[in-house]
Write a protein that holds these residues in place. Structure first.
Motif, mmCIF file in Angstrom:
data_model
loop_
_atom_site.group_PDB
_atom_site.id
_atom_site.type_symbol
_atom_site.label_atom_id
_atom_site.label_comp_id
_atom_site.label_asym_id
_atom_site.label_seq_id
_atom_site.Cartn_x
_atom_site.Cartn_y
_atom_site.Cartn_z
ATOM 1 N N LEU A 60 -0.246 4.356 -3.116
ATOM 2 C CA LEU A 60 -0.574 3.973 -4.484
ATOM 3 C C LEU A 60 0.666 3.661 -5.316
ATOM 4 O O LEU A 60 0.536 3.347 -6.507
ATOM 5 C CB LEU A 60 -1.380 5.091 -5.161
ATOM 6 N N SER A 105 -8.443 2.716 -17.101
ATOM 7 C CA SER A 105 -7.192 2.756 -16.339
ATOM 8 C C SER A 105 -6.328 3.899 -16.862
ATOM 9 O O SER A 105 -6.463 4.320 -18.011
ATOM 10 C CB SER A 105 -6.436 1.424 -16.438
ATOM 11 N N SER A 113 1.068 -0.558 -10.408
ATOM 12 C CA SER A 113 0.166 -1.716 -10.418
ATOM 13 C C SER A 113 0.650 -2.676 -11.497
ATOM 14 O O SER A 113 0.805 -2.284 -12.657
ATOM 15 C CB SER A 113 -1.274 -1.275 -10.689
ATOM 16 N N HIS A 115 -9.943 2.777 -12.439
ATOM 17 C CA HIS A 115 -9.066 1.857 -11.713
ATOM 18 C C HIS A 115 -8.337 2.574 -10.585
ATOM 19 O O HIS A 115 -8.296 2.101 -9.441
ATOM 20 C CB HIS A 115 -8.078 1.239 -12.726
ATOM 21 N N THR A 116 -7.788 3.757 -10.870
ATOM 22 C CA THR A 116 -7.083 4.523 -9.834
ATOM 23 C C THR A 116 -8.035 4.968 -8.734
ATOM 24 O O THR A 116 -7.689 4.946 -7.547
ATOM 25 C CB THR A 116 -6.386 5.748 -10.449
ATOM 26 N N TYR A 152 0.189 7.183 -15.058
ATOM 27 C CA TYR A 152 0.285 8.074 -13.904
ATOM 28 C C TYR A 152 0.919 7.364 -12.710
ATOM 29 O O TYR A 152 0.746 6.149 -12.525
ATOM 30 C CB TYR A 152 -1.101 8.595 -13.524
ATOM 31 N N SER A 207 0.131 7.204 -9.724
ATOM 32 C CA SER A 207 -0.827 6.573 -8.814
ATOM 33 C C SER A 207 -1.309 5.210 -9.303
ATOM 34 O O SER A 207 -2.017 4.510 -8.583
ATOM 35 C CB SER A 207 -2.033 7.501 -8.618
ATOM 36 N N ALA A 208 -0.933 4.830 -10.524
ATOM 37 C CA ALA A 208 -1.314 3.513 -11.044
ATOM 38 C C ALA A 208 -0.155 2.786 -11.710
ATOM 39 O O ALA A 208 -0.251 1.599 -11.995
ATOM 40 C CB ALA A 208 -2.462 3.656 -12.043
ATOM 41 N N GLY A 228 -8.590 6.200 -15.752
ATOM 42 C CA GLY A 228 -8.464 5.621 -14.424
ATOM 43 C C GLY A 228 -9.029 6.475 -13.314
ATOM 44 O O GLY A 228 -8.981 6.091 -12.138
ATOM 45 N N ARG A 246 -8.548 2.004 -6.569
ATOM 46 C CA ARG A 246 -7.317 1.747 -5.804
ATOM 47 C C ARG A 246 -7.273 2.658 -4.574
ATOM 48 O O ARG A 246 -6.931 2.230 -3.474
ATOM 49 C CB ARG A 246 -6.068 2.020 -6.650
ATOM 50 N N ASN A 247 -7.608 3.926 -4.795
ATOM 51 C CA ASN A 247 -7.574 4.914 -3.724
ATOM 52 C C ASN A 247 -8.459 4.505 -2.548
ATOM 53 O O ASN A 247 -8.145 4.809 -1.397
ATOM 54 C CB ASN A 247 -8.019 6.272 -4.275
#
Length: 493
Positions: A155, A184, A194, A144-145, A188, A190-191, A92, A148-149
């Motif tokens: 997040l 992905s 989701s 993916h992360t 973590y 940060s994801a 990710g 997202r950022n």
């Protein structure tokens, strides 16, 4: 015709998984020109390879070398193992497309500091790699992360419809610019928040571009079967090939479940394209995760921003020194990196020999005290697991590190020794190849890797200065699905 190089009398392990045979290999203009038992062509350089084995250059399908291939383009950590191609952008996290206005969030910080993320578009990153001229080929996933950022100020939640539309636009553009697919890292923080609808929407966008989806599962501990089911559902929704990253049974309560995991993976393979990768060690490495702090697992601290002097010590020793519990010590150390001794050797062996398993080092080049997998993964498979334990016949071991990987990631004209393919080749001494990197002293090149060619150019020879630096950026080859991409098409919600 005079060839550039002829390699004479090597035992050829061609990467297909087929029988080993002895022949000469001729190289011309970066490609394998001919293979014959007694090649008659003249050559500018002739290599006597009697008694040695010649394999396709190894493909490291799971790396975090995104920034390292630019900052340290000679790539000694990989070329010394016989690796000629790396896949970056896993778990990710990727160097692009990234736009940061703050310090990179965990685990994006595994790749570097804020200043290192200067590639707002995937095309910027591809151009930077090309300018750097690394010694190895580079194929890239987008994270993916990372995406997202770009569009979420926080997040720790799922994306809104508006944010998701913007995220899909980033992914669509990266795929158009030649990314291989998306990864992905749902384990973590940060994801983790989701939801599956967000990931399915992204993977559907990926499917329209004909990419591949790789995932660090939402958990590798007790709930791993449910996490695998989520990955199967997500990839099937997008009609994309799936690779489960560094498949493992993490945590003592999970040991002994590898056959169950592999049976689940094999069942899914009856209706969709699935595979996995693993590294040949019973310890993992990542950022220091409070959720993994337990007295059941030895945790070795590799770096700490607020307490740098504690790097190189076990967490329990640090806690004793500070006279506090493990969790309190871990909080004080963060952000930090760690090695977790969290797996059982038999599970590692079962996963390693599974027919759909590729090899990925998952090494962290920015780590000041890295896991030995950074330097030792591929020689360890050859020496320890093939030659010494007999777990894998040599032809199968090489297939897992070359032909299988090239097929899964659609790296055309690579991964097998056959006329017309790019001359990514590794010549090694099977009786003496050995990983020398250890947990105590991890920055050591392997023994027994005699020569490595990348796109026909000699790029590694122990103790010698060689031409090198002939790596290419490997753009995704357009697939039929590309014709269905409409620029104005929005994500599915």
């Amino acid at each position: 015709m005079t060839l550039d190089t002829v390699i004479r009398g090597a035992h050829i392990v061609d990467g297909s998984g087929g029988p080993i045979y002895t022949a000469d290999v001729g190289i011309l203009n970066g490609r394998i020109h001919d293979i014959a038992i007694n090649l008659k062509s003249d050559a500018h350089e002739v290599i006597d390879a009697a008694g040695l084995h010649l394999a396709p250059g190894f493909i490291d399908v799971h790396t975090h070398d995104d920034i390292n291939v630019i900052d340290a383009p000679t790539m000694p950590t990989k070329i010394s193992q016989g690796v000629t191609t790396v896949i970056v952008g896993n778990c990710g996290i990727s160097a692009s497309p990234v736009r940061l206005n703050r310090a990179p969030p965990d685990p994006l910080n595994l790749l570097g500091q804020q200043a290192d993320f200067c590639y707002p578009n995937f095309s910027d990153y591809a151009s930077a790699v090309t300018r750097a001229q690394p010694s190895i080929n580079v194929g890239a996933l987008v994270g993916h992360t990372a995406i997202r950022n770009n569009h979420m100020s926080e997040l720790n939640r799922s994306a809104t419809a508006q944010e998701l539309t913007a995220m899909c636009a980033d992914l669509r553009q990266a795929m158009a610019d030649g990314a291989l697919g998306m990864s992905s890292g749902l384990a973590y923080a940060s994801a983790k928040q989701s939801d599956i609808a967000e990931v399915k929407a992204m993977v559907a966008e990926l499917g329209r571009a004909g990419g591949i989806y790789t995932t660090h599962l939402r958990t590798e501990f007790d709930g791993i079967l449910e996490a695998m089911d989520e990955a199967f559902i997500t990839s099937e929704h997008g009609k994309v090939p799936l690779v489960i990253s560094h498949l493992k049974c993490a945590g003592k309560g999970n040991w002994g479940r590898s056959e169950q995991l592999l049976n689940t993976l094999e069942y899914a393979a009856k209706k969709q394209t699935v595979a996995c990768d693993c590294y040949p060690y019973a310890a993992s490495s990542s950022t220091l995760d409070l959720a993994q702090v337990t007295s059941d697992t030895r945790i070795f601290i590799t770096w700490s921003e607020p307490e740098p002097e504690q790097a190189g010590r076990d967490l329990h020793e640090i806690a004793e020194h500070w006279q506090c519990d493990l969790l309190s010590a871990a909080r004080r150390l963060q952000p930090a990196g760690a090695v977790y001794y969290c797996m059982d050797e038999q599970d590692v062996r079962n996963i390693l020999r599974y027919k759909r398993t590729m090899i990925g080092s998952d090494g962290l080049p920015k780590d000041p005290h890295p896991h030995p997998r950074l330097w030792g993964t591929f020689p360890r498979v050859l020496g320890h697991y093939s030659r010494d334990t007999g777990l894998l016949p040599l032809n199968e071991a090489v297939h897992k590190m070359s032909g299988l990987s090239a097929t899964q990631f659609q790296l055309n004209e690579r991964g097998e020794i056959k006329p017309g393919n790019w001359a990514d080749l590794v010549l090694f001494d099977y009786q003496n190849v050995r990983d020398l990197a250890t947990f105590e002293n991890p920055k050591q090149a392997a023994s027994g890797i005699e020569r490595v060619w990348v796109n026909g150019v000699l790029s590694y020879q122990p103790g010698q200065t060689v031409p090198g630096r002939a790596g290419q950026f490997l753009f995704r080859q357009p697939q039929v699905a590309d014709t269905f991409i409409a620029e104005e098409k929005l994500c599915e919600h």
